[in-house]
Write an enzyme that holds these catalytic residues in place. Sequence first.
Site, PDB file in Angstrom:
ATOM      1  N   HIS A  24       0.822  -1.450   0.085  1.00 27.50           N
ATOM      2  CA  HIS A  24       0.003  -0.043   0.090  1.00 27.50           C
ATOM      3  C   HIS A  24       0.799   1.243   0.097  1.00 27.50           C
ATOM      4  O   HIS A  24       0.466   2.181  -0.420  1.00 27.50           O
ATOM      5  CB  HIS A  24      -0.995   0.029   1.203  1.00 27.50           C
ATOM      6  CG  HIS A  24      -2.214  -1.003   1.040  1.00 27.50           C
ATOM      7  ND1 HIS A  24      -3.092  -1.431   1.679  1.00 27.50           N
ATOM      8  CD2 HIS A  24      -2.510  -1.317  -0.359  1.00 27.50           C
ATOM      9  CE1 HIS A  24      -3.927  -2.250   1.134  1.00 27.50           C
ATOM     10  NE2 HIS A  24      -3.867  -2.119   0.013  1.00 27.50           N
ATOM     11  N   GLU A  69       6.598 -24.649 -10.752  1.00 23.97           N
ATOM     12  CA  GLU A  69       7.540 -24.063  -9.549  1.00 23.97           C
ATOM     13  C   GLU A  69       8.589 -24.654  -9.030  1.00 23.97           C
ATOM     14  O   GLU A  69       9.187 -24.164  -8.159  1.00 23.97           O
ATOM     15  CB  GLU A  69       6.080 -23.679  -8.469  1.00 23.97           C
ATOM     16  CG  GLU A  69       4.935 -23.094  -8.828  1.00 23.97           C
ATOM     17  CD  GLU A  69       3.966 -22.956  -7.727  1.00 23.97           C
ATOM     18  OE1 GLU A  69       3.766 -21.926  -7.255  1.00 23.97           O
ATOM     19  OE2 GLU A  69       3.101 -23.879  -7.461  1.00 23.97           O
ATOM     20  N   CYS A 110       3.261 -16.122 -13.562  1.00 23.91           N
ATOM     21  CA  CYS A 110       2.289 -15.468 -12.599  1.00 23.91           C
ATOM     22  C   CYS A 110       2.980 -15.382 -11.350  1.00 23.91           C
ATOM     23  O   CYS A 110       2.189 -15.053 -10.412  1.00 23.91           O
ATOM     24  CB  CYS A 110       0.858 -16.474 -12.499  1.00 23.91           C
ATOM     25  SG  CYS A 110       1.336 -17.935 -11.568  1.00 23.91           S
TER      26      CYS A 110
END
Length: 557
Positions: A190, A417, A488
């Site tokens: 944020h 992964e 991703c």
Amino acid sequence: MTDTTSRARTSGPAGTLHGIAASPGVAVGPVAHWEAGAVVAVEPAADLAEASARVVADLRRRADAAATGEGRTVLQTLAALAADPELLGAAAARVAAGEPGAHAVRAAAGGYADQLRGLGSYLRERAHDVVDVGARLADCLDGRATEELPVPGHPFILVARDLAPTETAALLDPAAVLGIVTELGGVTSHTTILARSLGIPAVVACAGATQLVDGWEVVVDGGGGELHLDVDPELVSTLRQRERRLARRLADTAGPGHTADKTAVTLLANVGTLDDALAAAASDVEGVGPFRTEFLFLDRSEEPEVDEQVAVYRAVLDAYGDRRVVFRTLDAGSDKSVPFLHLPAEGNPALGIRGLRTRTLGAHVLERQLAALAAAAADSGRQRWVMAPTVSTVEETETFARLARAAGLATVGIMVEVPAAALRSAHLLADIDFASVGTNDLAQYALAADRQLSRLGSLLDPWQPAVLDLVAATCAGASLHGRLVGVCGEAAADPRPSAVLVGLGARSLSMAPVAVPGVRAMLAGLDLDTCERAAVLARQARTAPEARAAVANVLSG
Ligand code: PEP
Ligand code: MG
């Protein structure tokens, strides 16, 4: 805040520090450090209710004044947290048991944050927000407030180890703060979003930044993710020209992603909750890839009913209409706790029963989830993509594909992964439809570096040539069968690495929705050939910093 007025402005040694491009723009100015936790005395709040009211009022005031919707949303979210009944209730219970108010609210926030962290590392930003708001409430009860910016006499580059979102909101006056550099932080934090909404250039995860001396003149390259320690006017002018080109492209590009010569690169949103999925659906992302289904399962003592799952999956499919939605099946284990699975205690949970391997526990949770996904997709005419996490072998791939197809799901993929899956992709992808490279875990396993340890950040750097080699191996194997490869992990959210990933062969990139415009603008300015050249240069490099430096000119945008 250190007083910079009395210090002479000087140049530091030549050199460049590397971080993550967090907020575009170029800023030149003297360094001024800010120590997290710097406070000034104010009238203490009488009780929790008054502290909450004050913090909420302050954050709402800043939200109203915020320059962009994105910044406003962050501040409104923080304000809602400061009035959160669960948080305040837990704190009040501690006060009733005799704890001092400030201690109680910090402890309650800490407990709430721990719960969020248990839901997976991608919720760490929310955990960070809760701790931050708890600290502000505690400060208010103790009669302390985050120090506002002093007037140092001239604008400056704010350097901090980390900045909590409420500190950013309180500190950042765009007239005084020319740029921001932090040693910690990520592109989706944020703090980063607030900096972007205020138009302040920022570089985060910039190792070594706090070693800089107050007063040194530096150049913050927010779009390139670099901090230059020597102010070379020619460099500054080149960077500014590049930023202007990027800003024009940012304003001009929307909709589907593509390179300058029109190679399509599908830009998708990584989402972790239904709310996030619905919010991202309102933007021009091309779909979701992945929808991390964990949030339905994590922290639950009972498995969610199939009907509950169907309702959520259907809501997501409806929100995206004809756009692609890739569901990732439950990724439990490691840092993601699912009590009802009763996972065995393990010494190395990241190497243990996690992801697709949880199937070996025999609870048939995967089968029920696939049935729910198929039911949600049935008759919808929507694209039905499903993929499994933490796949290592051909046998696992075949089992997953058989189960998914038996359930009625047409488009089946795996996440790559694990290095073994990348190296053997020609075999794993022979009979399935697509692969999505999860660079977060791939880097963790390739470099043997726990992704939760920020001090191992340089090993987890997306520019690590070993990780790029593994992405290349995945794409090479996939191309033998004409299979689609996407990425991703976090690497896909940073414009320059994203261009390298396209050069390696990725044709979809999934990221936090806030990162989509920057990546889209970067790709729109580069031919595929240029991306491929950058990928070759990056792989030829010996180290991550050398890889980054090798492509800097090629990808100058
Ligand atoms: C990854 O590992 O890169 C990934 C996208 O999955 P997660 O971050 O959810 O583990
Ligand atoms: Mg992963």
